[in-house]
Design a protein around this motif. Structure first.
Motif, PDB file in Angstrom:
ATOM      1  N   LEU A   1      61.056 -34.154 -22.090  1.00  0.00           N
ATOM      2  CA  LEU A   1      61.256 -32.787 -22.619  1.00  0.00           C
ATOM      3  C   LEU A   1      61.438 -31.722 -21.541  1.00  0.00           C
ATOM      4  O   LEU A   1      61.821 -30.586 -21.859  1.00  0.00           O
ATOM      5  N   THR A   2      61.168 -32.065 -20.287  1.00  0.00           N
ATOM      6  CA  THR A   2      61.405 -31.084 -19.227  1.00  0.00           C
ATOM      7  C   THR A   2      62.876 -31.014 -18.839  1.00  0.00           C
ATOM      8  O   THR A   2      63.269 -30.147 -18.062  1.00  0.00           O
TER       9      THR A   2
ATOM     10  N   GLY B   1      48.686 -30.787 -35.153  1.00  0.00           N
ATOM     11  CA  GLY B   1      49.629 -31.721 -34.539  1.00  0.00           C
ATOM     12  C   GLY B   1      50.831 -32.009 -35.412  1.00  0.00           C
ATOM     13  O   GLY B   1      51.711 -32.796 -35.046  1.00  0.00           O
ATOM     14  N   GLU B   2      50.893 -31.374 -36.581  1.00  0.00           N
ATOM     15  CA  GLU B   2      52.020 -31.582 -37.492  1.00  0.00           C
ATOM     16  C   GLU B   2      52.731 -30.274 -37.830  1.00  0.00           C
ATOM     17  O   GLU B   2      53.671 -30.256 -38.622  1.00  0.00           O
ATOM     18  N   THR B   3      52.214 -29.170 -37.258  1.00  0.00           N
ATOM     19  CA  THR B   3      52.830 -27.861 -37.523  1.00  0.00           C
ATOM     20  C   THR B   3      53.176 -27.168 -36.201  1.00  0.00           C
ATOM     21  O   THR B   3      54.344 -26.982 -35.870  1.00  0.00           O
ATOM     22  N   ALA B   4      52.151 -26.856 -35.417  1.00  0.00           N
ATOM     23  CA  ALA B   4      52.398 -26.194 -34.135  1.00  0.00           C
ATOM     24  C   ALA B   4      52.966 -27.159 -33.094  1.00  0.00           C
ATOM     25  O   ALA B   4      53.560 -26.720 -32.107  1.00  0.00           O
ATOM     26  N   ARG B   5      52.769 -28.454 -33.302  1.00  0.00           N
ATOM     27  CA  ARG B   5      53.228 -29.438 -32.332  1.00  0.00           C
ATOM     28  C   ARG B   5      53.955 -30.589 -33.022  1.00  0.00           C
ATOM     29  O   ARG B   5      53.775 -30.793 -34.218  1.00  0.00           O
ATOM     30  N   TYR B   6      54.720 -31.326 -32.233  1.00  0.00           N
ATOM     31  CA  TYR B   6      55.373 -32.554 -32.677  1.00  0.00           C
ATOM     32  C   TYR B   6      56.355 -32.317 -33.822  1.00  0.00           C
ATOM     33  O   TYR B   6      56.510 -33.162 -34.712  1.00  0.00           O
ATOM     34  N   THR B   7      56.975 -31.154 -33.817  1.00  0.00           N
ATOM     35  CA  THR B   7      57.989 -30.818 -34.817  1.00  0.00           C
ATOM     36  C   THR B   7      59.276 -30.443 -34.076  1.00  0.00           C
ATOM     37  O   THR B   7      59.256 -30.196 -32.873  1.00  0.00           O
ATOM     38  N   ASP B   8      60.394 -30.385 -34.795  1.00  0.00           N
ATOM     39  CA  ASP B   8      61.697 -30.160 -34.170  1.00  0.00           C
ATOM     40  C   ASP B   8      62.349 -28.889 -34.703  1.00  0.00           C
ATOM     41  O   ASP B   8      62.643 -28.798 -35.903  1.00  0.00           O
TER      42      ASP B   8
ATOM     43  N   GLY C   1      62.822 -23.993 -26.118  1.00  0.00           N
ATOM     44  CA  GLY C   1      61.377 -24.087 -25.932  1.00  0.00           C
ATOM     45  C   GLY C   1      60.918 -25.492 -25.595  1.00  0.00           C
ATOM     46  O   GLY C   1      61.618 -26.248 -24.928  1.00  0.00           O
ATOM     47  N   PHE C   2      59.757 -25.820 -26.125  1.00  0.00           N
ATOM     48  CA  PHE C   2      59.038 -27.051 -25.796  1.00  0.00           C
ATOM     49  C   PHE C   2      59.489 -28.130 -26.776  1.00  0.00           C
ATOM     50  O   PHE C   2      58.779 -28.466 -27.728  1.00  0.00           O
ATOM     51  N   VAL C   3      60.696 -28.650 -26.598  1.00  0.00           N
ATOM     52  CA  VAL C   3      61.336 -29.472 -27.637  1.00  0.00           C
ATOM     53  C   VAL C   3      61.048 -30.966 -27.459  1.00  0.00           C
ATOM     54  O   VAL C   3      61.254 -31.512 -26.376  1.00  0.00           O
TER      55      VAL C   3
END
Lengths: 427, 427
Positions: B163-164, B279-286, B403-405
């Motif tokens: 992701l970087t 981990g399913e809303t703020a993170r690990y989503t596209d 962003g942090f994709v």
């Protein structure tokens, strides 16, 4: 110790792939035997564990990880039966009963050295190919590692594996009876490519391999095997060889006895006939009934052993148990493993776990309903050549079982007492 | 350092299985480039190494072995690109360019923790299955390990791998760009067996998994995946899990993003719909082009990367090089890997190394004759579903790269300069 309990308790229940009804049967049987599943009526009220209430250990900037302290009892060990006073020409054995899957971790891979573990700086190391070749060659490790490589899963077994237990039960555990056996994915260069470059002369029929350790360990190998599938390996299970496995370079002959796979390899010489060195005359030979000795019997025959349950374990009462073990053959793939629970009178077929690979450890399993009476259990493997693992009696009809005898691939029984105790039952 | 030289220098020459003529061509090309084989005119006169003239290290009574000091530079490492001030919710990365074969040693297996590494005594650990089940169940580790087990080779990849490096080259090495990827043989119990015993109620459609670490890491998984091939694993590469991998128990969902494989697993709750936790809303989503975010995209799509040569390495002049790398797919087996040497204008098919397993790392290789001019090299994998690894541009047409994709499975190029230097060429 709880881990000893865990690893020494074979699993009851259904085999993988078994039907729903057999899984239900497991549940009933497990409950009946007081094993396994405990109902958590108010599961939500189980206390939050201490580990959830604090921060864990930080991640170091760089690391090479080690097992957790609770697994510190899982170790390779020197022989309990041969109490060698020195530990240079000696061996350590893999805890097969504690291995899961087919890959032996490098830290637990068995060792056999003739004069301890050599330490070799790879920058200084050289491999020479000479003798009956058109053009002698010398390689640095840097040279060798620029070649294309291949990676292959294969077992390795010492020719002396199980030699303490031909006629009398001496080893208590399967680590001590069969632990000169391990399995890895090996990475290296097919030796035929280098010999093609050197140009083997027509009179070159054998190839001598010499290690750079204090014993100068030597073996002679027929040119046919060398050109067929011999590897010069520098990698094992994803990383460079460990020192104990011959870092930075060893020979590897798939399916052949471990001592042919010369470690710390420094010299390959093409010759007309075997060198008849100490490891081919005084050692690694088979006494025959006529008083002669058979030499160069380097291919490891088909063999198997039950690892769960095995010597030193204890079954906790009648019920369903999952019997597990390893089968392997130096001549190809394992095709079948049969199990007996009545000392060889009747046999039932075990399931083999995928992937089943050539000259590689293969796991087998079988759901056994132990009725609580004394039993004698053993496995019998068959390979793709049709060869069936023999009994010790069958081996004794064609070879002489006397002294320090190599190449014991006989069927190996464990007894299960009424108390549940499992013991070496070789006789 | 010699080992860095060795691992950073790709092999020239013939691919495995190539013909005698291509091997001879390698020899000539190697000699022309000043690489590889040095003639040892009087090989017999090479000096006997110091290691042959002394005893080696003795074998300890028991041991768990470690790599030799000359390999001490082979380590997993924290990110060079994300300079996290804390090292609790952080990660360490596998040195893929130094890995041989497909098995990542446990000591080098990548880590990703949300609150450091928990330490759990297996004797104290409990797993609870509750929620929409007929009969809530609680298990000790001893209970679980009595069940039949299966062992399977599968890769594991963090959803944040690469992701970087979506649009700008930030990672210097493949360890830093792709090192949140490893592969092991996993051993454990199919979760469907335990849920069959608990009895999932008809309204149970999702299953929540909670870890016993300080972050209380949680994920929700659809019941279909759980019943298909989910495992409760306690073994990895032949031994018990390492602490960093969730000792004594973790969930494992073959082919799905690493963070679903909840470590230090203590609770499994059957529910009607996903929990929508952090981990399913703020993170690990596209992020998607319409401003919305896609959730629960947990299957890792087909991907590949060239590991030799890769960023930070240097080719030593024109000539034949063996290009190597890894390909994998969360949806099945890899069927093809194509390579480009001209930035994607033309493609050539690489060879795949056996065994090619389902949802497992697969090694590819190709013999490349580098003419010494600047080149842009990359790999493109295809899986059994027919899916072809896309370019970043193709991904950007259907998703928003900002962003942090997560979930970067794009084709990843390296540039080879006229000097031979290899660099990250993502753009």
């Amino acid at each position: 110790m709880v881990e000893e309990q865990r690893t020494q308790t074979p699993a009851p229940g259904a085999s993988p792939g078994s039907s729903g009804s057999s899984r239900r049967r497991f549940l009933v049987a497990g409950a009946a035997a007081g094993l396994g599943v405990a109902a958590g009526a108010r599961a939500e009220e189980l206390p939050v564990p201490a580990s959830s209430l604090k921060m864990g250990a930080p991640i170091p900037p760089e690391s090479y990880g080690m097992p957790i302290e609770f697994e510190a009892h899982v170790k390779r060990r020197r022989s309990d039966v041969f109490k060698n006073k020195q530990n240079y020409s000696d061996w350590s054995m893999t805890p097969l009963h504690q291995q899961v899957g087919i890959v032996t971790p490098n830290g637990l891979f068995f060792e056999r050295h003739h004069n301890g573990v050599a330490k070799i700086d790879p920058e200084q190391h050289r491999l020479v190919i000479h003798g009956l070749v058109e053009k002698p060659l010398a390689f640095s490790m840097s040279d060798l590692m620029r070649y294309p490589s291949v990676s292959r899963f294969h077992f390795m077994e010492c020719s002396g594996n199980t030699l303490t237990d031909w006629r009398e039960p001496k080893a208590v555990t399967v680590q001590q009876s069969h632990g000169l056996l391990s399995c890895a994915q090996w990475t290296g260069v097919p030796l035929s490519w280098l010999l093609d470059e050197a140009g083997v002369k027509p009179e070159g029929k054998w190839v001598m391999f010499e290690g750079g350790d204090g014993s100068g360990h030597l073996r002679s190998i027929p040119i046919e095997k060398v050109m067929d599938d011999a590897l010069l390996v520098y990698g094992q299970n994803g990383e460079m060889l460990r020192a104990e496995q011959g870092y930075p370079l060893r020979a590897f002959f798939p399916g052949w006895e471990g001592n042919t796979c010369v470690k710390w390899l420094r010299r390959i010489k093409v010759v007309t006939e075997p060198d008849q060195i100490r490891g081919e005359t005084a050692r690694y030979t088979d006494p025959m009934p006529n008083g002669k000795w058979r030499q160069y019997s380097m291919e490891m025959e088909c063999k198997s052993v039950i690892t769960n349950p095995s010597g030193g374990m204890s079954l906790k009462g009648p019920g369903l148990y999952e019997v597990q073990g390893f089968a392997w053959s130096g001549r190809g793939k394992v095709t079948n493993v049969d199990l007996t629970f009545d000392g060889g009178r009747t046999w039932r077929e075990a399931a083999l776990e995928e992937p089943v690979l050539d000259k590689c450890l293969t796991r087998f399993r079988y759901r056994w309903n132990w009725d609580g009476s004394p039993a004698k259990i053993a496995s019998r493997a068959k390979d793709t050549t049709g060869y069936v693992q023999p009994t010790v009696e069958e081996i004794a009809r064609v070879r002489e079982i006397v002294g320090f005898v190599q190449h014991h691939n006989g069927i190996f029984p464990w007894s299960v007492a009424q108390s549940g105790e499992v013991a070496n039952a070789i006789a």
